[in-house]
Motif scaffolding. Structure first.
Motif, PDB file in Angstrom:
ATOM      1  N   PHE A 233      35.864  36.473  43.249  1.00 16.18           N
ATOM      2  CA  PHE A 233      36.805  37.587  43.132  1.00 16.18           C
ATOM      3  C   PHE A 233      37.403  37.942  44.487  1.00 16.18           C
ATOM      4  CE2 PHE A 233      37.745  42.198  43.007  1.00 16.18           C
ATOM      5  CZ  PHE A 233      38.848  42.104  42.175  1.00 16.18           C
ATOM      6  N   SER A 234      36.611  37.848  45.537  1.00 17.09           N
ATOM      7  CA  SER A 234      37.128  38.165  46.868  1.00 17.09           C
ATOM      8  C   SER A 234      38.187  37.163  47.314  1.00 17.09           C
ATOM      9  CB  SER A 234      35.986  38.187  47.886  1.00 17.09           C
ATOM     10  OG  SER A 234      35.524  36.876  48.164  1.00 17.09           O
ATOM     11  N   ARG A 235      38.220  35.998  46.673  1.00 21.32           N
ATOM     12  CA  ARG A 235      39.190  34.952  46.995  1.00 21.32           C
ATOM     13  C   ARG A 235      40.123  34.674  45.804  1.00 21.32           C
ATOM     14  NH1 ARG A 235      36.798  36.226  50.973  1.00 21.32           N
ATOM     15  NH2 ARG A 235      35.930  34.880  52.585  1.00 21.32           N
ATOM     16  N   HIS A 236      40.362  35.695  44.983  1.00 20.18           N
ATOM     17  CA  HIS A 236      41.101  35.423  43.747  1.00 20.18           C
ATOM     18  C   HIS A 236      42.554  34.995  43.992  1.00 20.18           C
ATOM     19  CE1 HIS A 236      41.985  39.768  44.222  1.00 20.18           C
ATOM     20  NE2 HIS A 236      43.033  39.587  43.447  1.00 20.18           N
ATOM     21  N   TYR A 237      43.172  35.494  45.035  1.00 19.26           N
ATOM     22  CA  TYR A 237      44.538  35.046  45.327  1.00 19.26           C
ATOM     23  C   TYR A 237      44.547  33.557  45.680  1.00 19.26           C
ATOM     24  CZ  TYR A 237      46.522  39.749  45.288  1.00 19.26           C
ATOM     25  OH  TYR A 237      46.964  40.998  44.901  1.00 19.26           O
ATOM     26  N   ARG A 238      43.573  33.136  46.445  1.00 16.67           N
ATOM     27  CA  ARG A 238      43.522  31.726  46.852  1.00 16.67           C
ATOM     28  C   ARG A 238      43.232  30.819  45.661  1.00 16.67           C
ATOM     29  NH1 ARG A 238      39.574  28.797  51.263  1.00 16.67           N
ATOM     30  NH2 ARG A 238      40.641  26.802  51.260  1.00 16.67           N
ATOM     31  N   ILE A 239      42.298  31.229  44.814  1.00 17.96           N
ATOM     32  CA  ILE A 239      41.955  30.412  43.648  1.00 17.96           C
ATOM     33  C   ILE A 239      43.153  30.278  42.715  1.00 17.96           C
ATOM     34  CG2 ILE A 239      40.517  30.326  41.566  1.00 17.96           C
ATOM     35  CD1 ILE A 239      38.282  31.629  43.225  1.00 17.96           C
ATOM     36  N   VAL A 240      43.858  31.395  42.499  1.00 14.78           N
ATOM     37  CA  VAL A 240      45.055  31.354  41.648  1.00 14.78           C
ATOM     38  C   VAL A 240      46.113  30.433  42.257  1.00 14.78           C
ATOM     39  CG1 VAL A 240      47.036  32.734  40.881  1.00 14.78           C
ATOM     40  CG2 VAL A 240      44.705  33.575  40.520  1.00 14.78           C
ATOM     41  N   ALA A 241      46.311  30.520  43.567  1.00 16.08           N
ATOM     42  CA  ALA A 241      47.309  29.675  44.234  1.00 16.08           C
ATOM     43  C   ALA A 241      46.964  28.192  44.090  1.00 16.08           C
ATOM     44  CB  ALA A 241      47.420  30.057  45.707  1.00 16.08           C
ATOM     45  N   LEU A 242      45.687  27.846  44.217  1.00 14.75           N
ATOM     46  CA  LEU A 242      45.267  26.450  44.089  1.00 14.75           C
ATOM     47  C   LEU A 242      45.421  25.958  42.648  1.00 14.75           C
ATOM     48  CD1 LEU A 242      42.122  26.504  46.396  1.00 14.75           C
ATOM     49  CD2 LEU A 242      44.148  25.053  46.713  1.00 14.75           C
ATOM     50  N   ALA A 243      45.089  26.805  41.685  1.00 14.27           N
ATOM     51  CA  ALA A 243      45.252  26.419  40.284  1.00 14.27           C
ATOM     52  C   ALA A 243      46.723  26.178  39.961  1.00 14.27           C
ATOM     53  CB  ALA A 243      44.670  27.494  39.374  1.00 14.27           C
ATOM     54  N   THR A 244      47.594  27.009  40.543  1.00 17.55           N
ATOM     55  CA  THR A 244      49.037  26.849  40.331  1.00 17.55           C
ATOM     56  C   THR A 244      49.543  25.579  41.009  1.00 17.55           C
ATOM     57  OG1 THR A 244      49.309  29.257  40.222  1.00 17.55           O
ATOM     58  CG2 THR A 244      51.281  27.937  40.670  1.00 17.55           C
ATOM     59  N   ARG A 245      49.118  25.341  42.247  1.00 19.40           N
ATOM     60  CA  ARG A 245      49.565  24.172  42.999  1.00 19.40           C
ATOM     61  C   ARG A 245      49.186  22.866  42.296  1.00 19.40           C
ATOM     62  NH1 ARG A 245      46.853  23.592  48.634  1.00 19.40           N
ATOM     63  NH2 ARG A 245      47.683  25.708  48.796  1.00 19.40           N
ATOM     64  N   HIS A 246      47.967  22.859  41.723  1.00 21.13           N
ATOM     65  CA  HIS A 246      47.494  21.644  41.066  1.00 21.13           C
ATOM     66  C   HIS A 246      47.795  21.622  39.560  1.00 21.13           C
ATOM     67  CE1 HIS A 246      45.384  19.983  44.557  1.00 21.13           C
ATOM     68  NE2 HIS A 246      45.017  21.220  44.840  1.00 21.13           N
ATOM     69  N   ALA A 247      48.530  22.642  39.098  1.00 20.78           N
ATOM     70  CA  ALA A 247      48.971  22.720  37.694  1.00 20.78           C
ATOM     71  C   ALA A 247      47.804  22.602  36.713  1.00 20.78           C
ATOM     72  CB  ALA A 247      50.022  21.653  37.401  1.00 20.78           C
ATOM     73  N   ILE A 248      46.748  23.393  36.953  1.00 21.76           N
ATOM     74  CA  ILE A 248      45.569  23.381  36.091  1.00 21.76           C
ATOM     75  C   ILE A 248      45.538  24.678  35.286  1.00 21.76           C
ATOM     76  CG2 ILE A 248      43.044  23.265  36.025  1.00 21.76           C
ATOM     77  CD1 ILE A 248      43.198  21.910  38.795  1.00 21.76           C
ATOM     78  N   PRO A 249      45.653  24.611  33.957  1.00 24.12           N
ATOM     79  CA  PRO A 249      45.544  25.819  33.129  1.00 24.12           C
ATOM     80  C   PRO A 249      44.153  26.430  33.301  1.00 24.12           C
ATOM     81  CG  PRO A 249      46.462  23.990  31.866  1.00 24.12           C
ATOM     82  CD  PRO A 249      45.946  23.407  33.144  1.00 24.12           C
ATOM     83  N   ILE A 251      41.456  29.976  33.031  1.00 21.14           N
ATOM     84  CA  ILE A 251      41.127  31.310  32.527  1.00 21.14           C
ATOM     85  C   ILE A 251      40.078  31.933  33.437  1.00 21.14           C
ATOM     86  CG2 ILE A 251      39.356  30.442  30.903  1.00 21.14           C
ATOM     87  CD1 ILE A 251      40.294  32.746  29.000  1.00 21.14           C
ATOM     88  N   TYR A 252      40.243  33.244  33.678  1.00 21.14           N
ATOM     89  CA  TYR A 252      39.399  33.979  34.615  1.00 21.14           C
ATOM     90  C   TYR A 252      38.729  35.157  33.908  1.00 21.14           C
ATOM     91  CZ  TYR A 252      42.813  31.559  37.624  1.00 21.14           C
ATOM     92  OH  TYR A 252      43.637  30.626  38.207  1.00 21.14           O
ATOM     93  N   ASP A 253      37.928  35.909  34.678  1.00 19.73           N
ATOM     94  CA  ASP A 253      37.124  36.961  34.048  1.00 19.73           C
ATOM     95  C   ASP A 253      37.742  38.342  34.059  1.00 19.73           C
ATOM     96  OD1 ASP A 253      36.736  37.176  36.863  1.00 19.73           O
ATOM     97  OD2 ASP A 253      34.875  38.284  36.537  1.00 19.73           O
ATOM     98  N   ARG A 254      38.719  38.623  34.957  1.00 15.27           N
ATOM     99  CA  ARG A 254      39.255  39.982  35.017  1.00 15.27           C
ATOM    100  C   ARG A 254      40.741  39.962  35.297  1.00 15.27           C
ATOM    101  NH1 ARG A 254      35.289  41.926  39.804  1.00 15.27           N
ATOM    102  NH2 ARG A 254      34.008  40.229  39.074  1.00 15.27           N
ATOM    103  N   ARG A 255      41.420  41.007  34.861  1.00 11.77           N
ATOM    104  CA  ARG A 255      42.877  41.051  34.831  1.00 11.77           C
ATOM    105  C   ARG A 255      43.508  40.914  36.214  1.00 11.77           C
ATOM    106  NH1 ARG A 255      45.923  45.262  35.904  1.00 11.77           N
ATOM    107  NH2 ARG A 255      47.386  44.725  34.236  1.00 11.77           N
ATOM    108  N   GLU A 256      42.783  41.227  37.275  1.00 10.02           N
ATOM    109  CA  GLU A 256      43.346  41.104  38.623  1.00 10.02           C
ATOM    110  C   GLU A 256      43.779  39.679  38.927  1.00 10.02           C
ATOM    111  OE1 GLU A 256      41.209  44.889  38.457  1.00 10.02           O
ATOM    112  OE2 GLU A 256      40.627  42.850  37.876  1.00 10.02           O
ATOM    113  N   PHE A 257      43.126  38.695  38.324  1.00 11.36           N
ATOM    114  CA  PHE A 257      43.563  37.300  38.501  1.00 11.36           C
ATOM    115  C   PHE A 257      44.932  37.084  37.864  1.00 11.36           C
ATOM    116  CE2 PHE A 257      39.023  36.693  39.231  1.00 11.36           C
ATOM    117  CZ  PHE A 257      38.979  35.690  40.179  1.00 11.36           C
ATOM    118  N   ALA A 258      45.147  37.660  36.687  1.00 13.81           N
ATOM    119  CA  ALA A 258      46.430  37.493  35.999  1.00 13.81           C
ATOM    120  C   ALA A 258      47.557  38.191  36.738  1.00 13.81           C
ATOM    121  CB  ALA A 258      46.336  38.006  34.565  1.00 13.81           C
ATOM    122  N   THR A 259      47.286  39.370  37.271  1.00  8.21           N
ATOM    123  CA  THR A 259      48.333  40.073  38.017  1.00  8.21           C
ATOM    124  C   THR A 259      48.649  39.357  39.327  1.00  8.21           C
ATOM    125  OG1 THR A 259      46.676  41.538  39.027  1.00  8.21           O
ATOM    126  CG2 THR A 259      47.736  42.313  37.016  1.00  8.21           C
ATOM    127  N   ALA A 260      47.711  38.521  39.801  1.00 12.21           N
ATOM    128  CA  ALA A 260      47.951  37.716  41.001  1.00 12.21           C
ATOM    129  C   ALA A 260      48.651  36.402  40.667  1.00 12.21           C
ATOM    130  CB  ALA A 260      46.638  37.430  41.714  1.00 12.21           C
TER     131      ALA A 260
END
Length: 330
Positions: A233-249, A251-260
């Motif tokens: 969670f402390s690195r949720h922006y980075r994890i989201v960015a990597l998932a987007t960069r590598h085009a991997i669908p 799912i996460y545990d809390r809405r803050e990941f989706a808003t990021a």
């Protein structure tokens, strides 16, 4: 015999009384209660949750810095630091210890069996030994149980529904987290019942993320489930960015990941949970014992879908899934 007091002696006596009276009055005033707050996470990432916690305290008239003090201890995902941090709080004159996360709760449990303990746990608190039962805690602890080990199973089902062609679904876990074992056990059971192949990918430090996502991309896993973890969670922006960069669908545990920018989240509302432990802490400061406060469990869970991210990934979100979403982010 008549005793005559001169003007000077009278002024001295009155001056001494004037000094002594405020000191005596201050000595009679009750000391400001102190709450120990222990978390395995990072203060910056948890700032919105702390605001919710303070809101809960405020419902019982407690305002930090005005009539209550909070001593914060942050392990910053270094779980081995928690026992010493908990012991430090237990040796201070704290009215209650509040813990966030299973590891923090276990550390507090070992540190004291008498100081009131209000926990937010992601696993069954009965199994963890925090309480005797959910309805009748029976000891010095109570709080909120999110049961995220069960929710990780639901996330696997949801991502399968979104990406039905995924032959293998990866699960990102932190091997250093004491919470990951229960989550992985549940998701493995669920995968077997669904006939779904899964592959566990570990990440325990900042340097692991690039390697983990390169592996995910190279092996072309169809989707990813991210387990609940304070470090993640402390690195949720980075994890989201990597998932987007590598085009991997993903799912996460809390809405803050989706808003990021994350694709999809499913879980309990963390602000609601922190507000509840704030309420329980306020009640304890007012004199209620933890044994009289049943452990709370979420009654509703949020499904959040970022439709903009879905489009960027070339995914068509099924209308049935969209209809069940509590929030759709454009």
């Amino acid at each position: 015999m008549t005793v005559t007091i001169g003007r000077r002696e009278l002024l001295v006596a009155l001056g001494g009384a004037a000094v002594a009276w405020p000191l005596a009055a201050r000595a009679q005033q009750p000391a400001m209660p102190v709450i120990g707050f222990l978390s395995s996470g990072f203060p910056r990432a948890y700032s919105p949750f702390l605001s919710a916690f303070r809101t809960g305290l405020g419902e019982f008239g407690y305002v930090e810095g005005k009539n209550v003090k909070i001593e914060y201890r942050w392990a910053e995902a270094q779980y081995g630091r928690l026992p010493a941090l908990a012991a430090d709080l237990a040796h201070r004159p704290v009215a209650a210890i509040v813990t966030s996360g299973v590891a923090s709760g276990l550390a507090a449990k070992e540190a004291t069996s008498t100081i009131p303990h209000v926990f937010l746990a992601q696993d069954d608190p009965v199994k963890l030994g925090f309480v005797a039962s959910l309805n009748r805690p029976g000891g010095n602890a109570t709080g909120v149980a999110l049961l995220t080990s069960v929710l990780v199973t639901k996330r696997l089902q949801l991502v399968r529904e979104l990406v039905p062609t995924a032959t293998v679904i990866a699960v990102l876990a932190n091997p250093n987290s004491p919470e990951s074992g229960a989550q992985l056990s549940d998701v493995e059971v669920a995968a077997r019942s669904l006939g779904q192949q899964i592959h566990i990918v570990d990440a325990a430090s900042d340097g692991d993320f690039d390697t983990a996502f390169a592996t995910l991309s190279r092996q072309q896993f169809g989707a990813l489930v991210v387990t609940t973890d304070a470090f993640f969670f402390s690195r949720h922006y980075r994890i989201v960015a990597l998932a987007t960069r590598h085009a991997i669908p993903t799912i996460y545990d809390r809405r803050e990941f989706a808003t990021a920018g994350g694709l999809m989240t499913y879980g309990a509302s963390y602000p609601d949970a922190y507000r509840q432990i704030g309420i329980y802490t306020g009640r304890i400061l007012k004199g209620t014992t933890p044994a009289d406060l049943a452990v709370m469990q979420p009654t509703a869970f949020e499904l959040v879908i970022n439709i903009g991210t879905a489009k960027a990934l070339g995914l068509d979100v099924p209308p049935t899934l969209l209809a069940r979403a509590d929030e759709v982010i454009e």
